[in-house]
Design a protein around this motif. Structure first.
Motif, mmCIF file in Angstrom:
data_model
loop_
_atom_site.group_PDB
_atom_site.id
_atom_site.type_symbol
_atom_site.label_atom_id
_atom_site.label_comp_id
_atom_site.label_asym_id
_atom_site.label_seq_id
_atom_site.Cartn_x
_atom_site.Cartn_y
_atom_site.Cartn_z
ATOM 1 N N ARG A 144 6.395 5.859 3.942
ATOM 2 C CA ARG A 144 6.897 5.137 2.770
ATOM 3 C C ARG A 144 8.031 4.178 3.150
ATOM 4 O O ARG A 144 8.740 3.674 2.280
ATOM 5 C CB ARG A 144 7.405 6.128 1.723
ATOM 6 C CG ARG A 144 6.365 7.076 1.216
ATOM 7 C CD ARG A 144 6.948 8.084 0.223
ATOM 8 N NE ARG A 144 7.285 7.484 -1.053
ATOM 9 C CZ ARG A 144 8.508 7.232 -1.478
ATOM 10 N NH1 ARG A 144 9.548 7.531 -0.687
ATOM 11 N NH2 ARG A 144 8.744 6.700 -2.667
ATOM 12 N N LYS A 178 13.835 11.193 -6.932
ATOM 13 C CA LYS A 178 14.995 10.363 -6.615
ATOM 14 C C LYS A 178 15.504 9.652 -7.871
ATOM 15 O O LYS A 178 16.719 9.553 -8.090
ATOM 16 C CB LYS A 178 14.640 9.333 -5.545
ATOM 17 C CG LYS A 178 14.215 9.954 -4.217
ATOM 18 C CD LYS A 178 13.849 8.874 -3.220
ATOM 19 C CE LYS A 178 13.366 9.476 -1.898
ATOM 20 N NZ LYS A 178 12.985 8.428 -0.921
ATOM 21 N N THR A 187 8.871 8.695 -5.932
ATOM 22 C CA THR A 187 10.106 8.112 -6.462
ATOM 23 C C THR A 187 10.690 8.975 -7.577
ATOM 24 O O THR A 187 11.895 8.930 -7.851
ATOM 25 C CB THR A 187 9.823 6.694 -6.993
ATOM 26 O OG1 THR A 187 9.330 5.888 -5.920
ATOM 27 C CG2 THR A 187 11.073 6.036 -7.567
ATOM 28 N N GLU A 222 12.381 0.561 -3.216
ATOM 29 C CA GLU A 222 12.889 1.768 -3.864
ATOM 30 C C GLU A 222 14.417 1.862 -3.833
ATOM 31 O O GLU A 222 15.050 2.172 -4.859
ATOM 32 C CB GLU A 222 12.276 3.013 -3.222
ATOM 33 C CG GLU A 222 12.627 4.305 -3.932
ATOM 34 C CD GLU A 222 12.029 5.511 -3.237
ATOM 35 O OE1 GLU A 222 11.106 6.125 -3.799
ATOM 36 O OE2 GLU A 222 12.493 5.840 -2.118
ATOM 37 N N ALA A 223 15.009 1.619 -2.646
ATOM 38 C CA ALA A 223 16.459 1.737 -2.529
ATOM 39 C C ALA A 223 17.159 0.771 -3.481
ATOM 40 O O ALA A 223 18.148 1.125 -4.148
ATOM 41 C CB ALA A 223 16.897 1.480 -1.092
ATOM 42 N N TYR A 265 8.069 0.658 1.422
ATOM 43 C CA TYR A 265 8.332 0.821 -0.007
ATOM 44 C C TYR A 265 9.785 1.204 -0.249
ATOM 45 O O TYR A 265 10.442 0.674 -1.151
ATOM 46 C CB TYR A 265 7.380 1.883 -0.555
ATOM 47 C CG TYR A 265 7.626 2.261 -1.995
ATOM 48 C CD1 TYR A 265 7.136 1.480 -3.041
ATOM 49 C CD2 TYR A 265 8.341 3.416 -2.317
ATOM 50 C CE1 TYR A 265 7.354 1.835 -4.363
ATOM 51 C CE2 TYR A 265 8.572 3.779 -3.626
ATOM 52 C CZ TYR A 265 8.073 2.983 -4.657
ATOM 53 O OH TYR A 265 8.296 3.343 -5.948
ATOM 54 N N GLU A 266 10.292 2.108 0.587
ATOM 55 C CA GLU A 266 11.673 2.575 0.412
ATOM 56 C C GLU A 266 12.678 1.475 0.713
ATOM 57 O O GLU A 266 13.630 1.253 -0.046
ATOM 58 C CB GLU A 266 11.931 3.780 1.313
ATOM 59 C CG GLU A 266 11.205 5.043 0.869
ATOM 60 C CD GLU A 266 11.388 6.173 1.856
ATOM 61 O OE1 GLU A 266 11.866 5.898 2.989
ATOM 62 O OE2 GLU A 266 11.038 7.323 1.533
ATOM 63 N N GLU A 267 12.483 0.761 1.839
ATOM 64 C CA GLU A 267 13.461 -0.243 2.255
ATOM 65 C C GLU A 267 13.378 -1.515 1.424
ATOM 66 O O GLU A 267 14.413 -2.109 1.088
ATOM 67 C CB GLU A 267 13.261 -0.576 3.734
ATOM 68 C CG GLU A 267 13.585 0.590 4.668
ATOM 69 C CD GLU A 267 13.308 0.239 6.119
ATOM 70 O OE1 GLU A 267 12.790 -0.877 6.375
ATOM 71 O OE2 GLU A 267 13.594 1.075 7.005
#
Length: 734
Positions: A190, A251, A248, A198-199, A193-195
């Protein structure tokens, strides 16, 4: 028969080698085919022929040429696609990007099928990304993370979320396609997607709800704020389901809980006019349920709620314990505790999910409240007495009475000094039984509840009292038969005697009282009957303070009055003399001073003034003169002048009760010590005290100092001794 075997086809040992020119020509054919696939014009291609060409290149060691050539072609194509997407206006940007992504996926699937042998052999042997994964990496590098695309994509996605949070409608399907693209570009992770999304999404979420929380708190009550938080949590949960990656969700939930709940727990609980205390005070069950459900998500949220809950229960209970009216009236006091517990048990069940921590806190609070009033055991017994007295509760049906008993047992559970309750309960039960005011089924039901709560030993004497009443009924039937067998010596006087077993009943040594001759004759006749029926060694002791009498009296007309034995003795003096002094009554009856004054007071200052007193004061003086009230008037034929029941004992009576309790406790402590030492033979001082306290905790909580004194007493009487090697260790002496 010939033996069947597995047929193995082996390749030719001398294979024809592919030269470099032929390999480059073959790659040229494959390259043109890839271009056609990118142009979405693959219908005229022979995938079988293309697969065979790729197979031959790998087989003849031209895998590098094929793999690197593929990389260059796809890379070049994606750069052109990126330019096209970058030039699109914002309104069409996401659609163009999604279309490019979908086309790229289809193209790479076709290319992967053609180059399947390269994936299986060359890629595997050289530890390189497979064809489809290579396409994902190139799409990520050339398009998604291109400077012209990356920030623009992120900002548009975040703006769409912001708009939806403000009530606008967005294209959720398109959003889901793009977040799915970012997840796929991570190639089994992921990270993209995270970098890339999402973050930043979580950061913007925190910023958005930090601002919104401050606005909510400024213009809304605690309950309204919690409702809005609950609504937002549900919206965000659906947002993940609709178009974000499922991972997600935890989180996002943590971010929301931190910004909307954790940061404002103390403010919400203490909010003036609408926080936790007003909710408890006004029985806001639904709002309390919402607070519990939301604060349960916080590590410290429920701890703070629990602390305030416990303090408020103690506070509201203290208002009862310190109420001047309630502490004087056992019924008001106990009923207030029952109502208070009922209120918070309802909240515990409906709002706090029967949480064991809250249940424990509630129990501890009520134990504290019951301890605040030293007369709680007596008051609870008086409350039960009022409910079980048959004459006062004809309007209460069996179901309601059972409910009362269950509720009062719940309060009884919090009493630590249950032996004090037992003493008072025995006294009140004795009065109900002897005066015929008890309802046997209800009484037995109550005793059964006490047995469940405290054990058989606690109720054995109470059950013995019931047994005495039953046996006494049989004895009186035999006594009436005894009187029929000879000339009736009672001469028109009716006698009913209850035989009470010493040890079961709360009897006390009764001082002598001079009965009228008629009463003395009745007692003598019954004693003769009793001795003839039972062993001569049995001894009857008359309890003058516990009896009653019915007298027929002539005022202006005949009336029947019900009085205590002492009152009967006093009134019988006025048959021959209309006026008597206090000293005359005292000397002729020999009734104890306290009982004499109390009974005279009931007949001179009570509801029915059978006697007149001089001087006319509110107390009985030793120089007082009493006259029989011939002018007494009442519309009732039968009147009662017995002492008021269950109104609380006098200070002197309470002192007598407590003195008996202290003596009983000494005996129980010594019995527990001997029982423990007999079983253990040898025991250290501290452990012995702890074990004695544990065993007696069901009845009362003994003071360690008192236990130590009883140990010293047993040492003096040589039930045990100190160890020669260690003075803190005791040894049992058989």
């Amino acid at each position: 028969m010939s033996k069947k075997g597995k047929i193995v086809i082996k390749p030719f040992r001398n294979q024809a080698q592919m030269d470099r020119n032929y390999a480059e020509n073959t790659w040229s054919l494959l390259k043109n085919a890839i271009h056609e696939i990118h142009r979405q014009n693959a219908s005229g291609l022979s995938f079988e022929e293309l697969y065979r060409n790729a197979y031959n290149m790998v087989l003849h060691k031209y895998g590098d040429l094929l793999y690197e050539g593929l990389r260059d072609v796809v890379d070049e194509h994606l750069k052109e696609v990126m330019k096209m997407v970058a030039l699109s206006p914002d309104a069409e940007f996401l659609d163009q990007l999604a279309e490019a992504w979908n086309s790229h996926k289809i193209s790479m699937l076709m290319i992967r099928d053609i180059l399947m042998y390269m994936d299986r052999v060359y890629v595997h042997n050289h530890n390189r990304p497979q064809v489809f994964d290579l396409g994902l990496n190139l799409f990520k590098e050339n398009i998604v993370r291109a400077p012209e695309i990356k920030e623009r994509l992120l900002n548009i996605l975040l703006e769409m979320v912001h708009c939806e949070r403000n009530g606008e409608i967005i294209n959720q399907r398109l959003f889901k396609d793009l977040t799915g693209m970012l997840v796929n570009l991570g190639v089994n992770s992921r990270v993209v997607y995270e970098e890339d999304f999402e973050a930043h999404f979580l950061q913007k979420t925190a910023e958005f709800y930090n601002i919104e929380a401050q606005k909510y708190l400024s213009f809304n009550s605690c309950a309204e704020y919690l409702r809005k938080v609950e609504q937002r949590l549900e919206e965000e949960n659906k947002r993940v389901d609709h178009y974000l990656d499922p991972d997600t969700k935890p989180k996002l939930r943590e971010t929301l809980e931190r910004t909307l709940i954790d940061a404002h727990i103390e403010t919400l609980i203490e909010m003036e006019g609408s926080g936790l205390v007003p909710m408890l005070k006004e029985d806001k069950v639904e709002d309390l349920f919402r607070m519990y459900s939301l604060f349960e998500r916080s590590e410290m949220g429920l701890d703070m709620v629990l602390d305030v809950f416990g303090k408020y229960v103690r506070h509201s209970g203290k208002l009862i314990v310190t109420d001047a009216e309630k502490v004087k009236d056992p019924n008001l006091f106990v009923q207030a505790l029952i109502d208070l517990r009922k209120k918070y048990m309802f909240i515990l069940e409906k709002s706090f999910h029967r949480d064991k921590r809250f249940s424990k806190e509630l129990n501890q609070a009520f134990e504290h409240l019951v301890l605040l009033n030293p007369r709680s055991p007596e008051f609870i017994s008086l409350f039960i007495d009022g409910k079980l007295r048959r004459s006062q509760n004809r309007a209460v049906n069996d179901k309601e009475l059972e409910t009362y008993m269950e509720q009062v047992i719940d309060i009884f559970h919090y009493i630590q000094e249950k032996d004090i309750f037992e003493k008072y309960y025995k006294q009140h039960l004795a009065k109900r039984l002897l005066l015929g005011k008890s309802d046997a089924p209800a009484e037995r039901s109550m005793i059964q509840k006490l047995k469940v709560e405290c054990g058989y030993q606690f109720t054995s004497k109470l059950e013995g009292m019931f047994n005495d009443i039953d046996v006494s009924s049989e004895n009186m039937e035999d006594f009436r038969n005894f009187l029929k067998g000879s000339e009736n010596p009672l001469k028109g006087t009716e006698l009913n005697v209850q035989i009470l077993t010493t040890g079961f009943w709360p009897t006390q040594s009764t001082e002598f009282c001079r009965l009228p001759l008629e009463a003395q004759r009745c007692c003598a006749v019954f004693e003769k009957f009793y001795i003839s029926k039972f062993d001569e060694r049995r001894r009857l002791t008359w309890q003058y303070n516990m009896g009653t009498a019915d007298l027929k009296v002539m005022f202006s007309s005949r009336r029947e009055i019900n009085v205590s034995t002492y009152q009967m003795v006093i009134l019988m003096l006025f048959r021959t003399c209309g006026t008597l002094s206090f000293e005359d009554i005292k000397s002729q009856t020999e009734i104890p001073m306290l009982d004499l004054k109390r009974n005279l007071l009931m007949m001179t200052l009570g509801k029915h003034k059978i006697l007149l007193k001089e001087p006319r004061t509110r107390k009985i003086e030793e120089n007082a003169i009493f006259h029989f009230n011939h002018g007494f008037r009442t519309n009732l034929y039968r009147i009662k002048i017995v002492q008021a029941l269950s109104k609380g004992d006098t200070s002197q009576q309470q002192g007598v009760v407590m003195k008996r309790i202290e003596e009983d406790r000494k005996n129980q402590i010594e019995a527990a010590i001997v029982r423990i030492m007999k079983a253990r033979k040898r025991m250290e001082h501290t452990n012995l005290i702890m074990e004695v306290s544990r065993q007696l905790s069901a009845r009362f909580h003994p003071n360690p100092v008192l236990i130590k004194r009883r140990i010293e007493s047993l040492l003096e009487r040589e039930y045990m001794e100190r160890s020669e090697n260690n003075m803190k260790i005791y040894e049992y002496l058989a």
